[in-house]
Motif scaffolding. Structure first.
Motif, PDB file in Angstrom:
ATOM      1  N   LEU A   1     -11.059  -9.307  24.697  1.00 47.18           N
ATOM      2  CA  LEU A   1     -10.914 -10.561  23.961  1.00 47.18           C
ATOM      3  C   LEU A   1      -9.846 -11.450  24.593  1.00 47.18           C
ATOM      4  CD1 LEU A   1     -11.124  -9.189  20.301  1.00 47.18           C
ATOM      5  CD2 LEU A   1     -12.851 -10.574  21.477  1.00 47.18           C
TER       6      LEU A   1
ATOM      7  N   TYR B   1     -10.915 -15.110  26.093  1.00 48.36           N
ATOM      8  CA  TYR B   1     -10.321 -16.318  25.511  1.00 48.36           C
ATOM      9  C   TYR B   1      -9.386 -17.040  26.481  1.00 48.36           C
ATOM     10  CZ  TYR B   1     -12.125 -15.532  20.785  1.00 48.36           C
ATOM     11  OH  TYR B   1     -12.954 -15.380  19.692  1.00 48.36           O
ATOM     12  N   SER B   2      -8.957 -16.337  27.555  1.00 52.22           N
ATOM     13  CA  SER B   2      -8.067 -16.976  28.534  1.00 52.22           C
ATOM     14  C   SER B   2      -8.779 -18.022  29.377  1.00 52.22           C
ATOM     15  CB  SER B   2      -7.465 -15.917  29.457  1.00 52.22           C
ATOM     16  OG  SER B   2      -8.453 -15.424  30.368  1.00 52.22           O
ATOM     17  N   GLY B   3     -10.108 -17.965  29.389  1.00 52.49           N
ATOM     18  CA  GLY B   3     -10.874 -18.918  30.166  1.00 52.49           C
ATOM     19  C   GLY B   3     -11.132 -18.496  31.593  1.00 52.49           C
TER      20      GLY B   3
ATOM     21  N   ASN C   1     -20.783 -15.664  22.825  1.00 56.65           N
ATOM     22  CA  ASN C   1     -20.350 -15.646  21.424  1.00 56.65           C
ATOM     23  C   ASN C   1     -20.815 -14.376  20.705  1.00 56.65           C
ATOM     24  OD1 ASN C   1     -19.015 -18.121  21.511  1.00 56.65           O
ATOM     25  ND2 ASN C   1     -20.904 -19.264  21.113  1.00 56.65           N
TER      26      ASN C   1
ATOM     27  N   ILE D   1     -18.489 -11.635  21.880  1.00 54.42           N
ATOM     28  CA  ILE D   1     -17.186 -11.770  21.226  1.00 54.42           C
ATOM     29  C   ILE D   1     -17.243 -11.224  19.804  1.00 54.42           C
ATOM     30  CG2 ILE D   1     -15.551 -13.452  20.282  1.00 54.42           C
ATOM     31  CD1 ILE D   1     -16.105 -15.172  22.773  1.00 54.42           C
TER      32      ILE D   1
END
Length: 483
Positions: free
Chosen positions: A174, A178-180, A300, A303
């Protein structure tokens, strides 16, 4: 420095209070198990990420092999390192299993080309050999350095580091997602991270001295046993090999009915438990997909399932590991294993019978029952099947006993992981799979009740049958009296 003159060395090991060397051994052994768990379970997430990062779609067979190959090669590692542990000694090989693990993790991350699925499978094979070796070596060494009163807790503390590795996988995933960072880099970083904790303890493992029990009971080297014990712990004790060394070959010991039945109990119950655990854990993204609405797709979707995995691992599995570890010397191994298998069977049966729970409408209800199964896997056979083997086999076959038991577990894990992919895609479906797991758990309960003893707070030589072997050999070696 403490002194225990005129105290037998083995008695000194058994009766020593908890001390710094116990915790040092735990850290050296336990960091390997953090790594083992992380490396084994992260592949399920990586498999999902590969296609999202630009790889071609994987076939069901390719997915099965990616998810399960390390489990199959762990069988080889457990058997080979288990035998070497008994033949060459604990010190001679401890740490080498982590060298293989690190090589496999780094090769998986940095030497696998895009779409190189079989290259990745090959590196995972090497990784699994190291993991299997760690199962055989670490449990044996921790058992032989433990005192009798706290032995279950100390061995359990080594294994329960797995809980942190289990939780680290979804949390790191995660964080990276989320860090890209590009997904093409994320999957490589996820695989590479598995090498880091192991690197920190390879040197410490190589520097550990030979255990007193191996030096005395197998090599018959009292002087080395006394010297190593004093250097490692600061405790001085007398050492004698009188009547300790068993001369008969290891094959004639392990093939005795007593030890064959014990091995059936340890390996059989581990086989059944790992089938249930690993198929669920490695494939948690697929297993938890039933909770995600069909409108949520791609990254998504991953995630969402990863968040659910983190919740199950963090709130159910992790407490189960440590509660079992810190109560096992009071409650007992057999009792906890019986409770665990019973609760697993009930939880899986509920999920299989009430198949309406397998939908996005009943997320909370599903997670509660699914989480309950995870709690009792950990407060149950996942911890106890690791603790049992080094306790119930004599020193001369302790390594192969632990290795063969772990191999039985990893065969179950391989079968469960490999077949789960196929079962989930068939008419049996997820509800049918849960009913299968309920039946396997019930069978594990039978194995436990019929085949396994209760080792809590009993000295290793007694519970393993070593004292009986020594007495029989000493008696048979006595010269006959002249008439």
């Amino acid at each position: 420095m403490s002194t225990e003159k005129n105290v037998d060395l083995i008695s000194s090991v058994d009766n020593a209070g908890l001390s710094g060397y116990h915790y040092k051994t735990w850290i050296i052994s336990g960091l390997g198990f953090f790594t083992d768990a992380y490396d084994l379970f992260i592949i399920g997430v990586v498999t999902s990420l590969l296609v999202l990062s630009g790889w071609n779609s994987l076939s069901a067979i390719e997915t099965s092999l990616l998810d399960s190959t390390a489990l199959l090669s762990a069988v080889i590692g457990a058997l080979v390192f288990g035998r070497l542990l008994d033949k060459l000694g604990r010190k001679a090989i401890y740490g080498l299993e982590l060298v293989l693990l690190v090589a496999g993790a780094l090769g998986s991350a940095f030497l696998t080309p895009v779409n190189g699925v079989y290259v990745l499978i090959a590196w995972r094979f090497l990784l699994g050999i190291g993991i299997g070796g760690d199962y055989a070596t670490s449990s044996t060494i921790m058992a032989e350095y433990s005192n009798t009163r706290n032995r279950g807790k100390l061995i359990g503390m080594v294994f329960s580091m797995q809980s942190l590795g289990l939780l680290a996988g979804p949390l790191i995933t995660l964080g990276l997602v989320y860090s890209g960072i590009s997904l093409g880099i994320v999957w490589k970083l996820l695989l590479a991270f598995g090498a880091i904790p192991a690197m920190f303890v390879i040197y410490s493992r190589r520097k550990m001295p030979e255990t007193p029990r191996y030096s005395l009971n197998v090599k018959g080297d009292a002087e080395s046993a006394r010297k190593n014990w004093k250097e490692y712990t600061g405790i001085t004790a007398d050492a004698s090999t009188d009547n300790r060394v068993i001369k008969q070959p290891w094959t004639s010991i392990i093939t005795q009915k007593k030890f064959l039945l014990t091995l059936l109990g340890t390996a059989g119950s581990w086989f059944l438990m790992d089938w249930a655990l690993y198929g669920n854990s490695i494939m948690s993204s697929q297993m938890l997909s039933v909770l995600v609405p069909s409108s949520v797709v791609g990254l998504n979707h991953l995630i969402r399932t990863t968040i659910y995995s983190a919740m199950v691992f963090g709130f159910a599995a992790l407490p189960g590991y440590w509660i079992a570890t810190f109560t096992i010397d009071r409650i007992g191994r057999k009792t906890i294993q019986v409770i665990g298998f019973t609760a697993m069977a009930a939880s899986f049966a509920v999920l299989g019978i009430f198949h309406q729970l397998l939908s996005s409408t009943y997320v909370v209800e599903f997670l509660l029952v699914y989480g309950l199964s995870y709690f009792f896997i950990e407060f149950g056979p996942n911890v106890t099947t690791f603790i049992y083997p080094p306790e119930v086999f004599p020193t001369k076959i302790r390594g192969i006993g632990a290795g063969a038991s772990a191999a039985g577990g990893k065969i179950g894990a391989f079968i469960g992981t490999f077949l789960n992919v196929i079962i989930l895609g068939s008419s049996i479906g997820e509800s049918g799979l849960f009913l299968i797991l309920a039946g396997l758990s019930a069978l594990g309960l039978v194995f436990t009740v019929l085949l396994l003893p209760e080792p809590k707070r009993i000295d290793l030589e007694k519970i393993s049958g070593e004292t009986e072997l020594q007495e029989k050999e000493f008696t048979s070696a006595k010269p006959l009296k002249q008439s």
